[in-house]
Design an enzyme around this catalytic site. Structure first.
Site, PDB file in Angstrom:
ATOM      1  N   ASN A  10       0.859  -1.190   0.000  1.00 16.59           N
ATOM      2  CA  ASN A  10       0.000   0.000   0.000  1.00 16.59           C
ATOM      3  C   ASN A  10       0.897   1.242   0.000  1.00 16.59           C
ATOM      4  O   ASN A  10       1.689   1.439   0.930  1.00 16.59           O
ATOM      5  CB  ASN A  10      -0.896  -0.053   1.244  1.00 16.59           C
ATOM      6  CG  ASN A  10      -1.833   1.144   1.330  1.00 16.59           C
ATOM      7  OD1 ASN A  10      -1.411   2.272   1.094  1.00 16.59           O
ATOM      8  ND2 ASN A  10      -3.072   0.914   1.687  1.00 16.59           N
ATOM      9  N   ASP A  12      -0.093   4.476  -0.124  1.00  8.37           N
ATOM     10  CA  ASP A  12      -0.804   5.707   0.259  1.00  8.37           C
ATOM     11  C   ASP A  12       0.106   6.750   0.912  1.00  8.37           C
ATOM     12  O   ASP A  12      -0.005   7.949   0.644  1.00  8.37           O
ATOM     13  CB  ASP A  12      -1.900   5.406   1.296  1.00  8.37           C
ATOM     14  CG  ASP A  12      -3.056   4.608   0.731  1.00  8.37           C
ATOM     15  OD1 ASP A  12      -3.120   4.419  -0.494  1.00  8.37           O
ATOM     16  OD2 ASP A  12      -3.894   4.163   1.530  1.00  8.37           O
ATOM     17  N   ARG A  21       3.814  18.779   1.035  1.00 12.37           N
ATOM     18  CA  ARG A  21       4.446  19.917   0.385  1.00 12.37           C
ATOM     19  C   ARG A  21       3.653  20.446  -0.808  1.00 12.37           C
ATOM     20  O   ARG A  21       4.047  21.426  -1.427  1.00 12.37           O
ATOM     21  CB  ARG A  21       5.846  19.518  -0.106  1.00 12.37           C
ATOM     22  CG  ARG A  21       6.920  19.701   0.921  1.00 12.37           C
ATOM     23  CD  ARG A  21       7.083  21.160   1.227  1.00 12.37           C
ATOM     24  NE  ARG A  21       7.928  21.387   2.380  1.00 12.37           N
ATOM     25  CZ  ARG A  21       9.234  21.606   2.311  1.00 12.37           C
ATOM     26  NH1 ARG A  21       9.867  21.608   1.164  1.00 12.37           N
ATOM     27  NH2 ARG A  21       9.911  21.826   3.415  1.00 12.37           N
ATOM     28  N   ARG A  48      -9.326   8.044  -0.836  1.00 13.30           N
ATOM     29  CA  ARG A  48     -10.262   8.464   0.222  1.00 13.30           C
ATOM     30  C   ARG A  48     -11.148   9.582  -0.265  1.00 13.30           C
ATOM     31  O   ARG A  48     -10.775  10.357  -1.157  1.00 13.30           O
ATOM     32  CB  ARG A  48      -9.493   8.918   1.471  1.00 13.30           C
ATOM     33  CG  ARG A  48      -8.772   7.788   2.176  1.00 13.30           C
ATOM     34  CD  ARG A  48      -8.189   8.279   3.485  1.00 13.30           C
ATOM     35  NE  ARG A  48      -9.221   8.423   4.484  1.00 13.30           N
ATOM     36  CZ  ARG A  48      -9.432   7.577   5.489  1.00 13.30           C
ATOM     37  NH1 ARG A  48      -8.678   6.517   5.644  1.00 13.30           N
ATOM     38  NH2 ARG A  48     -10.397   7.794   6.352  1.00 13.30           N
ATOM     39  N   ARG A  52      -6.925  12.784   0.954  1.00 22.84           N
ATOM     40  CA  ARG A  52      -5.813  13.256   1.788  1.00 22.84           C
ATOM     41  C   ARG A  52      -4.462  12.704   1.337  1.00 22.84           C
ATOM     42  O   ARG A  52      -3.435  13.252   1.648  1.00 22.84           O
ATOM     43  CB  ARG A  52      -6.056  12.931   3.257  1.00 22.84           C
ATOM     44  CG  ARG A  52      -5.987  11.457   3.563  1.00 22.84           C
ATOM     45  CD  ARG A  52      -6.114  11.191   5.032  1.00 22.84           C
ATOM     46  NE  ARG A  52      -7.462  11.417   5.519  1.00 22.84           N
ATOM     47  CZ  ARG A  52      -7.953  10.841   6.620  1.00 22.84           C
ATOM     48  NH1 ARG A  52      -7.196  10.068   7.351  1.00 22.84           N
ATOM     49  NH2 ARG A  52      -9.193  11.049   6.997  1.00 22.84           N
ATOM     50  N   HIS A  53      -4.467  11.561   0.664  1.00 16.93           N
ATOM     51  CA  HIS A  53      -3.177  11.067   0.137  1.00 16.93           C
ATOM     52  C   HIS A  53      -3.300  10.767  -1.359  1.00 16.93           C
ATOM     53  O   HIS A  53      -2.917  11.599  -2.177  1.00 16.93           O
ATOM     54  CB  HIS A  53      -2.579   9.923   0.964  1.00 16.93           C
ATOM     55  CG  HIS A  53      -3.537   8.916   1.538  1.00 16.93           C
ATOM     56  ND1 HIS A  53      -4.392   8.189   0.757  1.00 16.93           N
ATOM     57  CD2 HIS A  53      -3.736   8.521   2.820  1.00 16.93           C
ATOM     58  CE1 HIS A  53      -5.082   7.377   1.547  1.00 16.93           C
ATOM     59  NE2 HIS A  53      -4.722   7.558   2.802  1.00 16.93           N
ATOM     60  N   GLU A  76      -8.707   0.354  -2.772  1.00 18.76           N
ATOM     61  CA  GLU A  76      -9.518   0.398  -1.546  1.00 18.76           C
ATOM     62  C   GLU A  76     -10.434   1.587  -1.651  1.00 18.76           C
ATOM     63  O   GLU A  76      -9.993   2.700  -1.980  1.00 18.76           O
ATOM     64  CB  GLU A  76      -8.631   0.576  -0.320  1.00 18.76           C
ATOM     65  CG  GLU A  76      -7.804  -0.630   0.011  1.00 18.76           C
ATOM     66  CD  GLU A  76      -6.931  -0.368   1.231  1.00 18.76           C
ATOM     67  OE1 GLU A  76      -7.036   0.706   1.856  1.00 18.76           O
ATOM     68  OE2 GLU A  76      -6.124  -1.234   1.539  1.00 18.76           O
ATOM     69  N   THR A 107      -8.133   3.581   8.548  1.00 21.61           N
ATOM     70  CA  THR A 107      -9.352   2.771   8.586  1.00 21.61           C
ATOM     71  C   THR A 107      -9.405   2.060   9.933  1.00 21.61           C
ATOM     72  O   THR A 107      -8.612   1.158  10.192  1.00 21.61           O
ATOM     73  CB  THR A 107      -9.338   1.762   7.428  1.00 21.61           C
ATOM     74  OG1 THR A 107      -9.018   2.478   6.241  1.00 21.61           O
ATOM     75  CG2 THR A 107     -10.679   1.092   7.264  1.00 21.61           C
ATOM     76  N   GLU A 157     -11.002  -9.456   3.552  1.00 21.87           N
ATOM     77  CA  GLU A 157      -9.714  -9.072   4.133  1.00 21.87           C
ATOM     78  C   GLU A 157      -9.946  -8.886   5.621  1.00 21.87           C
ATOM     79  O   GLU A 157     -10.750  -8.048   6.035  1.00 21.87           O
ATOM     80  CB  GLU A 157      -9.174  -7.790   3.496  1.00 21.87           C
ATOM     81  CG  GLU A 157      -7.834  -7.397   4.128  1.00 21.87           C
ATOM     82  CD  GLU A 157      -7.036  -6.409   3.309  1.00 21.87           C
ATOM     83  OE1 GLU A 157      -7.110  -6.424   2.067  1.00 21.87           O
ATOM     84  OE2 GLU A 157      -6.317  -5.601   3.941  1.00 21.87           O
ATOM     85  N   GLY A 201      -1.755  -2.526   9.994  1.00 24.63           N
ATOM     86  CA  GLY A 201      -0.843  -2.421  11.127  1.00 24.63           C
ATOM     87  C   GLY A 201       0.290  -3.437  11.134  1.00 24.63           C
ATOM     88  O   GLY A 201       1.039  -3.520  12.111  1.00 24.63           O
TER      89      GLY A 201
END
Ligand code: PXP
Length: 252
Positions: A10, A12, A21, A48, A52-53, A76, A107, A157, A201
């Site tokens: 991932n 992200d 920046r 999202r 945001r990313h 996702e 999440t 998942e 995680g």
């Protein structure tokens, strides 16, 4: 136990750093290519609602690059009509439906498929008809797994966040209880004909017990790898994760 576990990286948080920046660097596309070359099987990105990313243009570029390389994009996304339109347009090989709240940092829990079946199932159907393999991100809860199997999704998942948190907090008893629930959940899901993925995680310490669950076919890992890349480089971080996954599965 000989089957190989796929690794989805991932990317992200490469976009998180770039967006801090408001410039074009570092480019998540470059990270995706390095990850593939270092042993990732596919690339995961979460578009999202608040962007945001990952951005819409990242999805467009990642989708084209991965298609050209014959590797899967795992998109996702929240269960919203805006995201459905985007997924229908790009037709990613894999879609993972996730819960999303604007104020959360990541999440935080799994989808409530047991209560949201009538809302989620039509999304699954449209995505599948459009050629995407659909996965539902859920907790290892028997009710959620059973409900997931009735939506037509081919994959679940399982959320590994609680296990990884317990290990990091030194809560051994809690960690083994959550791991036992993940094992039972994986067995239940497989018995219902679902392919089992896991993620959230995961780091070097927590990957082995999760990768050793026999039904787990794919792991999706992001934050730790991007963080570790600061110290050792992304290529090294991904290959070390790959090595640990293979070792947990009795290879290498
Ligand atoms: N799987 C799902 C469904 C996720 O939402 C996330 C986080 O975006 C991950 C895996 C990866 O989690 P992490 O970044 O903590 O490795």
């Amino acid at each position: 136990m000989t089957n190989r576990v796929r690794l989805g990286v991932n990317i992200d948080h490469v976009a998180t750093i770039r967006n801090a920046r408001g410039v074009a660097y570092p480019d998540p596309m470059r990270a995706a290519i390095v990850a593939l070359e270092a042993g990732a099987d596919g690339v995961t990105a979460h578009l999202r609602e608040d962007r945001r990313h990952i951005s819409d243009s990242d999805i467009e570029r990642l989708s084209a690059m991965l298609r050209e390389r014959g590797r899967p994009l795992n998109l996702e996304m929240a269960v919203t009509s805006e995201m459905l339109d985007i997924a229908l347009k790009h037709r990613p090989p894999a879609v993972c439906l996730v819960p999303e709240r604007r104020e959360e940092r990541t999440t935080e829990g799994g989808l409530d498929v047991a209560h949201g079946h009538n809302w989620i199932a039509p999304f699954v159907e449209k995505l599948r008809e459009n050629g995407s393999r659909v996965s539902l991100f859920i907790g290892a809860d028997p009710l959620q797994i059973e409900a997931a199997s009735r939506t037509g999704a081919e994959v679940v998942e399982l959320h590994t966040g609680a296990f990884c948190d317990a290990v990091r907090d030194g809560e051994a008893k809690q960690a083994s209880a959550v791991l036992a629930a993940l094992r039972t959940g994986a067995t239940q899901a497989a018995s219902l004909g679902l392919e089992v993925h896991a993620g959230h995680g995961i780091d070097y310490e927590t990957v082995a017990p999760i990768a050793a669950i026999p039904e787990v076919a794919e792991l999706n890992i992001g934050h730790f790898l991007v963080g570790e890349a600061i110290f050792v480089g992304l290529e090294e971080a991904v290959s070390e994760m790959r090595r640990r996954i293979d070792a947990a599965r009795g290879h290498g």
